[in-house]
Design a protein around this motif. Structure first.
Motif, PDB file in Angstrom:
ATOM      1  N   ALA A 145       0.788  -1.144   0.127  1.00  0.00           N
ATOM      2  CA  ALA A 145       0.010   0.014   0.000  1.00  0.00           C
ATOM      3  C   ALA A 145       0.861   1.325   0.005  1.00  0.00           C
ATOM      4  O   ALA A 145       0.601   2.192  -0.577  1.00  0.00           O
ATOM      5  CB  ALA A 145      -0.880  -0.170   1.115  1.00  0.00           C
ATOM      6  N   MET A 146       1.837   1.282   0.843  1.00  0.00           N
ATOM      7  CA  MET A 146       3.161   2.383   0.826  1.00  0.00           C
ATOM      8  C   MET A 146       3.545   2.584  -0.583  1.00  0.00           C
ATOM      9  O   MET A 146       3.731   3.709  -1.097  1.00  0.00           O
ATOM     10  CB  MET A 146       3.893   2.357   1.925  1.00  0.00           C
ATOM     11  N   GLU A 147       4.061   1.498  -1.241  1.00  0.00           N
ATOM     12  CA  GLU A 147       4.388   1.612  -2.405  1.00  0.00           C
ATOM     13  C   GLU A 147       3.674   2.185  -3.560  1.00  0.00           C
ATOM     14  O   GLU A 147       3.986   3.103  -4.159  1.00  0.00           O
ATOM     15  CB  GLU A 147       4.756   0.417  -3.040  1.00  0.00           C
ATOM     16  N   ARG A 148       2.331   1.688  -3.560  1.00  0.00           N
ATOM     17  CA  ARG A 148       1.297   2.376  -4.373  1.00  0.00           C
ATOM     18  C   ARG A 148       1.045   3.827  -4.071  1.00  0.00           C
ATOM     19  O   ARG A 148       0.879   4.507  -4.967  1.00  0.00           O
ATOM     20  CB  ARG A 148      -0.083   1.518  -4.452  1.00  0.00           C
ATOM     21  N   TYR A 149       1.157   4.130  -2.852  1.00  0.00           N
ATOM     22  CA  TYR A 149       1.038   5.589  -2.454  1.00  0.00           C
ATOM     23  C   TYR A 149       2.257   6.362  -2.927  1.00  0.00           C
ATOM     24  O   TYR A 149       1.904   7.391  -3.454  1.00  0.00           O
ATOM     25  CB  TYR A 149       0.971   5.576  -1.105  1.00  0.00           C
ATOM     26  N   LYS A 150       3.073   5.913  -2.734  1.00  0.00           N
ATOM     27  CA  LYS A 150       4.355   6.505  -3.375  1.00  0.00           C
ATOM     28  C   LYS A 150       4.380   6.893  -4.781  1.00  0.00           C
ATOM     29  O   LYS A 150       4.585   8.177  -5.115  1.00  0.00           O
ATOM     30  CB  LYS A 150       5.661   5.562  -3.087  1.00  0.00           C
ATOM     31  N   TYR A 151       3.853   5.834  -5.470  1.00  0.00           N
ATOM     32  CA  TYR A 151       3.834   6.033  -7.108  1.00  0.00           C
ATOM     33  C   TYR A 151       2.295   6.767  -7.548  1.00  0.00           C
ATOM     34  O   TYR A 151       1.864   6.755  -8.663  1.00  0.00           O
ATOM     35  CB  TYR A 151       4.021   4.863  -7.712  1.00  0.00           C
ATOM     36  N   GLY A 152       1.736   7.455  -6.499  1.00  0.00           N
ATOM     37  CA  GLY A 152       0.454   8.165  -6.890  1.00  0.00           C
ATOM     38  C   GLY A 152      -0.937   7.659  -6.767  1.00  0.00           C
ATOM     39  O   GLY A 152      -1.784   8.365  -6.964  1.00  0.00           O
ATOM     40  N   ASP A 153      -0.918   6.485  -6.212  1.00  0.00           N
ATOM     41  CA  ASP A 153      -2.371   5.883  -6.019  1.00  0.00           C
ATOM     42  C   ASP A 153      -2.852   6.642  -4.693  1.00  0.00           C
ATOM     43  O   ASP A 153      -2.422   6.028  -3.454  1.00  0.00           O
ATOM     44  CB  ASP A 153      -2.235   4.388  -5.823  1.00  0.00           C
ATOM     45  N   GLU A 154      -3.535   7.768  -4.887  1.00  0.00           N
ATOM     46  CA  GLU A 154      -4.070   8.078  -3.449  1.00  0.00           C
ATOM     47  C   GLU A 154      -5.088   7.347  -2.637  1.00  0.00           C
ATOM     48  O   GLU A 154      -4.955   7.708  -1.399  1.00  0.00           O
ATOM     49  CB  GLU A 154      -4.915   9.650  -3.855  1.00  0.00           C
ATOM     50  N   SER A 155      -5.672   6.609  -3.127  1.00  0.00           N
ATOM     51  CA  SER A 155      -6.477   5.695  -2.277  1.00  0.00           C
ATOM     52  C   SER A 155      -5.893   4.772  -1.477  1.00  0.00           C
ATOM     53  O   SER A 155      -6.307   4.127  -0.459  1.00  0.00           O
ATOM     54  CB  SER A 155      -7.670   5.043  -3.138  1.00  0.00           C
TER      55      SER A 155
ATOM     56  N   GLN B 285      -1.898  10.577  14.803  1.00  0.00           N
ATOM     57  CA  GLN B 285      -1.935  11.276  13.408  1.00  0.00           C
ATOM     58  C   GLN B 285      -0.646  12.018  13.030  1.00  0.00           C
ATOM     59  O   GLN B 285      -0.487  12.029  12.025  1.00  0.00           O
ATOM     60  CB  GLN B 285      -3.115  12.363  13.758  1.00  0.00           C
ATOM     61  N   GLN B 286       0.112  12.492  14.032  1.00  0.00           N
ATOM     62  CA  GLN B 286       1.393  13.075  13.673  1.00  0.00           C
ATOM     63  C   GLN B 286       2.278  11.930  13.038  1.00  0.00           C
ATOM     64  O   GLN B 286       3.125  12.311  12.024  1.00  0.00           O
ATOM     65  CB  GLN B 286       1.999  13.460  15.012  1.00  0.00           C
ATOM     66  N   THR B 287       2.090  10.633  13.494  1.00  0.00           N
ATOM     67  CA  THR B 287       2.974   9.838  12.914  1.00  0.00           C
ATOM     68  C   THR B 287       2.566   9.505  11.391  1.00  0.00           C
ATOM     69  O   THR B 287       3.267   9.384  10.686  1.00  0.00           O
ATOM     70  CB  THR B 287       2.937   8.364  13.589  1.00  0.00           C
ATOM     71  N   LEU B 288       1.541   9.346  11.245  1.00  0.00           N
ATOM     72  CA  LEU B 288       0.654   9.041   9.989  1.00  0.00           C
ATOM     73  C   LEU B 288       0.766  10.520   9.060  1.00  0.00           C
ATOM     74  O   LEU B 288       1.364  10.272   7.889  1.00  0.00           O
ATOM     75  CB  LEU B 288      -0.641   8.902  10.053  1.00  0.00           C
ATOM     76  N   LEU B 289       1.014  11.521   9.629  1.00  0.00           N
ATOM     77  CA  LEU B 289       1.242  12.799   8.890  1.00  0.00           C
ATOM     78  C   LEU B 289       2.857  12.590   8.281  1.00  0.00           C
ATOM     79  O   LEU B 289       3.015  12.914   7.161  1.00  0.00           O
ATOM     80  CB  LEU B 289       1.128  14.029   9.762  1.00  0.00           C
ATOM     81  N   HIS B 290       3.757  12.355   9.236  1.00  0.00           N
ATOM     82  CA  HIS B 290       4.986  12.184   8.650  1.00  0.00           C
ATOM     83  C   HIS B 290       5.181  11.123   7.734  1.00  0.00           C
ATOM     84  O   HIS B 290       6.026  11.270   7.044  1.00  0.00           O
ATOM     85  CB  HIS B 290       5.830  12.009  10.145  1.00  0.00           C
ATOM     86  N   MET B 291       4.420  10.141   7.767  1.00  0.00           N
ATOM     87  CA  MET B 291       4.747   9.139   6.796  1.00  0.00           C
ATOM     88  C   MET B 291       3.948   9.410   5.622  1.00  0.00           C
ATOM     89  O   MET B 291       4.535   9.334   4.405  1.00  0.00           O
ATOM     90  CB  MET B 291       3.686   7.629   7.277  1.00  0.00           C
ATOM     91  N   HIS B 292       3.070  10.056   5.539  1.00  0.00           N
ATOM     92  CA  HIS B 292       2.289  10.787   4.170  1.00  0.00           C
ATOM     93  C   HIS B 292       3.520  11.673   3.643  1.00  0.00           C
ATOM     94  O   HIS B 292       3.543  11.622   2.478  1.00  0.00           O
ATOM     95  CB  HIS B 292       1.124  11.701   4.837  1.00  0.00           C
ATOM     96  N   GLN B 293       4.119  12.535   4.612  1.00  0.00           N
ATOM     97  CA  GLN B 293       5.127  13.477   4.003  1.00  0.00           C
ATOM     98  C   GLN B 293       6.231  12.880   3.448  1.00  0.00           C
ATOM     99  O   GLN B 293       6.783  13.463   2.571  1.00  0.00           O
ATOM    100  CB  GLN B 293       5.450  14.665   5.064  1.00  0.00           C
ATOM    101  N   ALA B 294       6.797  11.560   3.712  1.00  0.00           N
ATOM    102  CA  ALA B 294       7.802  11.131   3.263  1.00  0.00           C
ATOM    103  C   ALA B 294       7.291  10.145   2.369  1.00  0.00           C
ATOM    104  O   ALA B 294       8.267   9.176   2.086  1.00  0.00           O
ATOM    105  CB  ALA B 294       8.427  10.244   4.723  1.00  0.00           C
ATOM    106  N   ARG B 295       6.216  10.098   1.627  1.00  0.00           N
ATOM    107  CA  ARG B 295       5.974   9.068   0.649  1.00  0.00           C
ATOM    108  C   ARG B 295       6.737   8.942  -0.317  1.00  0.00           C
ATOM    109  O   ARG B 295       6.874   7.873  -0.783  1.00  0.00           O
ATOM    110  CB  ARG B 295       4.214   9.477   0.110  1.00  0.00           C
TER     111      ARG B 295
END
Lengths: 236, 237
Positions: A65-75, A107-117
């Protein structure tokens, strides 16, 4: 004729690369049919439990899921959120005993992961990364607010159970007592033990705290010894 | 990540049933907030990183040219090639080891970084001494060159790659940001060594220690400070 092979399985057979390569070898330990007719070979490799397989699958799904998110799959982030958010909350709540703070740190942790996508390394295990960020933010939050990690309750003896409600209460008290004792350990021991209680393997803990597996083994040994002393009320 | 049957991953125990549960509405609001604040894409990050490294390389090249460029005499040409190519190889390996993260989001272990960080200046120093000792007079004392110019040049040239690497690794290391920063300082110092080596013909050991090895230590200390400020993971204020 049943032949039990002990210790003859190669390293590949016993150290299954379940995380990276799916469930290959999941049937280890189940009797296999030898090419020679009528000869059954029972292997001694342990059978991965359904629980273990599920955990491996969750880790693979999180990475995918993180890999797909990295390459632009927003869902994909929603999927990742569903996989990791309950664990993250559980971990943080156990260490803070404060729903609002645990939610905020989650939420801060997930925000950090989102920013590091975009920086995510393909194939990397998400769990050690996630728990390490959470731990870092947890310690940082306590350091900034000048508070200590909660250590109250370590000396409270749990009440004797009488009914189902009491059993729940004693479970909670025991857990609070355990985590209060963990909060008294040195930071590295707290982190390693906390991660082990969350079900991370030694390899994952080593990755999460930036040490080698052998260092983690001795760190956890010391942590458990000190924890036993604390819970038994033995002074240092 | 191998699954070791003696150490399998386990599910975390559930919270006691009396524990409060997170608010699903807050989760939904958080996910909506993330959608409204998109993070940098792979392409954007790649462009930014390439621009940072190109800028750093440009500054280093400009500074090297401004400082006087390569100075051969009295070294024979093949000695310059030998020391510079060797130093460049060591710097490349060192940068790969100290800047790369292998296949983990948390980078390399502290022990690895420590060993690689110490081995790099040692390897550069040994290579320079070994190569120069083969030539007569190359390791003699130069009265007019104690090493302060090399010290300044190395530090200033190492600053640009150090800053670029620290910005690329911004907010990426929750484990040991100071050590990671120091490692980046060593890698930047190793890159600066290659240029200083082209500029400076002196291989007198005290000169090398002051003008070539000491800057790596200084850059490592600067890197540690940068690591604390930039590379670590912190809660927003």
């Amino acid at each position: 004729v049943t032949v039990v092979e002990r210790g003859r399985r190669s390293v590949q057979g016993t150290r299954l690369s379940a995380f990276q390569h799916g469930n290959r070898g999941a049937g280890g330990g189940v009797a296999e049919r030898d090419p020679k007719p009528g000869v059954e070979v029972a292997t001694s490799a342990p059978v991965p439990s359904a629980e273990t397989e599920l955990e491996c699958r969750i880790r693979r799904s999180a990475t995918a899921a993180m890999e797909r998110y990295k390459y632009g799959d927003e869902s994909a982030f929603r999927e990742l959120y569903g996989l990791i958010s309950p664990r993250l909350y559980r971990y943080l709540f156990r260490h803070t005993r404060d729903r609002v703070l645990a939610d905020d740190l989650k939420q801060q942790t997930l925000l950090h992961m989102h920013q590091a996508r975009a920086r995510f390394i393909d194939g990397a295990n998400v769990f050690p990364w996630m728990y390490r960020i959470a731990r870092c933010l947890l310690v940082d939050s306590y350091r900034r607010s000048g508070r200590e990690l909660p250590v109250d309750g370590i000396d409270d003896e749990p009440v004797c159970p009488k009914g189902a409600a009491d059993e729940r209460l004693i479970g909670q008290q025991l857990e609070e007592r355990l985590y209060a004792a963990i909060a008294k350990l040195p930071e590295s021991q707290q982190a390693a033990l906390g991660f082990q209680l969350e079900g991370l393997t030694y390899g994952e803990i080593a990755e999460a705290i930036g040490k080698t597996e052998s260092s983690v083994t001795s760190l956890l040994h010391r942590a458990k010894r000190d924890l036993a002393r604390l819970l038994a009320g033995v002074p240092d | 990540m191998l699954y070791d049957p003696s150490d399998p991953p386990r599910p975390p125990p559930p919270l006691p049933s009396t524990a409060p549960v997170p608010d699903p509405a807050a989760d939904e609001a958080f996910l909506r907030m993330l959608q409204s604040k998109p993070a940098a894409t792979v392409r954007q990050l790649r462009v930014r990183n390439v621009a940072l490294f190109a800028l750093a390389a440009g500054f280093v090249a400009e500074l090297f040219y401004w400082w006087g460029g390569m100075r051969a005499a009295p070294r024979p040409g093949y000695l310059i090639v030998e020391t510079a190519v060797g130093a460049a190889c060591i710097a490349a390996v060192s940068t790969w080891a100290l800047f790369g993260r292998r296949r983990s989001m948390l980078g390399r272990s502290a022990i690895f970084l420590g060993v690689a960080g110490l081995a790099t200046p040692f390897a550069l120093f040994v290579w320079k001494v070994l190569a120069s000792s083969q030539q007569p007079g190359m390791m003699d004392l130069w009265e007019t060159r104690p090493g302060f110019k090399c010290l300044r040049l190395s530090i200033v040239m190492g600053l640009f790659p150090l800053l670029a690497m620290a910005l690329v690794r911004k907010n990426s290391d929750p484990n040991h940001p100071r050590l990671t920063g120091a490692s980046l300082g060593v890698a930047a110092g190793a890159c600066a060594w290659v240029f200083t080596d082209l500029w400076c013909p002196v291989a007198y050991v005290p000169h090398l220690l002051l003008g070539h090895v000491l800057p790596i230590t200084v850059l490592a200390l600067l890197g540690a400070a940068l690591g604390h400020l930039l590379i670590g993971v912190r809660a927003p204020r």
